[in-house]
Each structure stands twice: as structure tokens, then as C-alpha cells.
Enzyme design. Structure first.
Site, PDB file in Angstrom:
ATOM      1  N   CYS A  10      -4.951  -3.395   2.202  1.00 45.46           N
ATOM      2  CA  CYS A  10      -4.759  -3.513   3.641  1.00 45.46           C
ATOM      3  C   CYS A  10      -6.033  -3.829   4.424  1.00 45.46           C
ATOM      4  CB  CYS A  10      -4.036  -2.276   4.170  1.00 45.46           C
ATOM      5  SG  CYS A  10      -3.060  -2.675   5.638  1.00 45.46           S
ATOM      6  N   GLU A  30       0.852  -1.195   0.000  1.00 43.85           N
ATOM      7  CA  GLU A  30       0.000   0.000   0.000  1.00 43.85           C
ATOM      8  C   GLU A  30       0.892   1.251   0.000  1.00 43.85           C
ATOM      9  OE1 GLU A  30      -2.107   0.017   3.715  1.00 43.85           O
ATOM     10  OE2 GLU A  30      -3.528   1.568   3.107  1.00 43.85           O
ATOM     11  N   LYS A  77      -9.277   2.041  -2.262  1.00 41.00           N
ATOM     12  CA  LYS A  77      -9.541   1.345  -0.992  1.00 41.00           C
ATOM     13  C   LYS A  77     -10.951   1.657  -0.485  1.00 41.00           C
ATOM     14  CE  LYS A  77      -7.200   0.606   3.489  1.00 41.00           C
ATOM     15  NZ  LYS A  77      -6.004   0.964   4.264  1.00 41.00           N
TER      16      LYS A  77
END
Ligand code: ACM
Length: 260
Positions: free
Chosen positions: A140, A38, A108
Site C-alpha cells: 500500500c 493488504e 511494510k
């Protein structure tokens, strides 16, 4: 198909140095798909939105073009965390770039902790095809919501590229469970190192890994190791959702009694 990750400690705010580190990490034998953590080129721990926006880039911009030319030069698809700007919004994104120049951008969906003060959330999960494999992307903290991986599975994903800056200790083991639940390959590219800025200290947990359908750990590295690591996989295996002669992972679901 050979798939791998680059685990390292990005230098905060130094895009050029992080590009140099990536270039320096390339061995002769590269996988077909290389997954990076990330926010791999900017670092993670922005003190506020104003700071983060200075490093954000519209796609296609200069950093994106560097990644695209590196992908072409080395013949490796690169999927990396990317600080993306779209007008006045910034996203914690991942961009997959193929050596042919095609690209896909995932934003995300589940923002973690202070990310909520910095980024806009993404609003879409999707699957695309590369070298006959069906690929989905996550970033993540998306890991903690089993619905995200299940949605990608229902969309037909065989391989999940998971770009991470993990700070909680559970994810690597949870991904073994996710691959049992969904019978997909999962590549978690995590970072190492520490970022201590603006009163927040994050210790990143490394232990990047590749898990096969059914929960087999194909590869896991240490918490401080740096480098490119890869393994051969057969994405077709993920198409078989039978648990045994009687049970099918998707067909046996009881949507008539679930509440999600
Ligand atoms: C995280 O989502 N970077 C913990």
C-alpha cells in the site's frame, strides 16, 4: 506468465470467512501468480495494537499453512497481505507462497497514519525469483515513496506485487508513472468496501490493476467489483531500460547532482 489479483471486501476479523471467500473465487483457469490485498484475511481498521495482536500469527502458523496448501492444491502462487507476529512485534506483512512450498515475507516499510501506533516497520526491500521472473513486493502506502520502487528496480525486479488497502485517490494513476519511471510490471491488488471502527472510517477504492513497463494499463477493474482477474505478461520486457537510442533509464541518472 499469467498474473492476476483477487479484489474483494475482507470481513473484518473473520479469517475463516475470508479464506472461504478466496476458495469460492477460484475459477478453473487461475494465473501463475495471484496477488491479494493488504491484510486480506483480517481486515485493516484495528482500534489499537492490543486488538490487532489477537489476530496476528507467526509464520509458519495455521493461516499460513492453509494458504500454502491452497497454493499447492490449485497450482497457483499466492502473494497476500498478512498480519504477522514476531515475538512481541506485529508487522503489516505480505507473504508470497509457491505451490512448491517456498515462501518469502516482506514487512511494510512505510507505515500509514495510525499504523504507526500498531505495527513495527519493516527494514528490508528484496527481490526473489519465481518461474524465471524477478519479483519484488510492496504494501500500500509504500507507493508514495518513489525510492521504494526505484530500489526494487535497481535490485533487478521485473514484476512488483503491490498489496493494497488504498484510501487516497491517487495511487492507481501514480503506479502508471512508477512504471514509466522504472519500466517494471506492477500488479496492484486493492480491496473494496468500508471499515468504520473506533472513530475511523476508511472507504477503500478498489480499481485493482496491472500496468506494463512504460505505463501501459493492461487491466483495471471497477471500484466495487469482486473477483479474480488476470492477464498475460512477459517479465523479460522489464529488462530493457532503454527509453530511446540515446537514453537509458538507469545509466542516465545523475547521481552526482541528486541528493537522495
Ligand atoms: C495504506 O497504506 N493502507 C493506506
Amino acid at each position: 506468465m499469467r498474473i492476476g489479483f483477487y479484489q474483494f471486501s475482507p470481513a473484518f476479523g473473520d479469517i475463516e470467512k475470508n479464506l472461504e471467500m478466496l476458495r469460492g473465487s477460484f475459477a478453473k483457469e487461475l494465473p501463475h501468480i495471484l496477488v491479494l490485498p493488504e491484510l486480506a484475511f483480517t481486515g485493516y481498521n484495528f482500534v489499537n495494537r492490543e486488538e490487532a495482536i489477537k489476530y496476528a500469527e507467526e509464520i509458519p502458523g495455521p493461516l499460513f499453512e492453509e494458504i500454502r496448501s491452497l497454493s499447492k492444491e490449485k497450482g497457483v502462487a499466492i502473494s497476500t497481505g498478512f498480519l504477522e507476529r514476531v515475538g512481541d512485534n506485529i508487522y503489516n506483512s505480505a507473504v508470497f507462497v509457491s505451490p512448491e512450498g517456498d515462501y518469502y515475507v516482506y514487512r511494510k516499510v512505510h507505515l500509514f497514519y495510525k499504523e504507526k501506533e500498531i505495527f513495527s516497520p519493516g527494514d528490508r526491500l528484496f527481490v526473489f525469483e519465481y518461474r524465471d521472473a524477478k519479483i519484488g513486493m510492496l504494501i500500500c502506502f509504500d507507493w508514495i515513496f518513489p525510492e521504494a520502487m526505484r530500489t526494487l528496480t535497481l535490485m533487478g525486479a521485473e514484476v512488483i506485487l503491490h498489496h493494497a488497502n488504498l484510501v487516497l485517490p491517487f495511487c492507481q494513476d501514480a503506479m502508471i508513472t512508477r512504471s514509466i519511471e522504472n519500466r517494471v510490471f506492477i500488479v496492484t491488488a486493492n480491496r473494496t468496501g468500508v471499515e468504520d471502527r473506533g472513530g475511523e472510517r476508511y472507504v477503500f477504492t478498489g480499481r485493482s490493476q496491472v500496468v506494463a513497463p512504460g505505463g501501459k494499463l493492461l487491466l483495471r477493474v471497477g471500484d466495487e467489483v469482486t473477483g479474480v482477474f488476470s492477464v498475460d505478461i512477459d517479465p523479460d520486457i522489464a529488462g530493457d531500460k532503454n527509453i530511446n537510442r540515446f537514453n537509458h533509464l538507469i545509466m542516465d541518472r545523475r547521481q552526482d547532482i541528486y541528493r537522495c
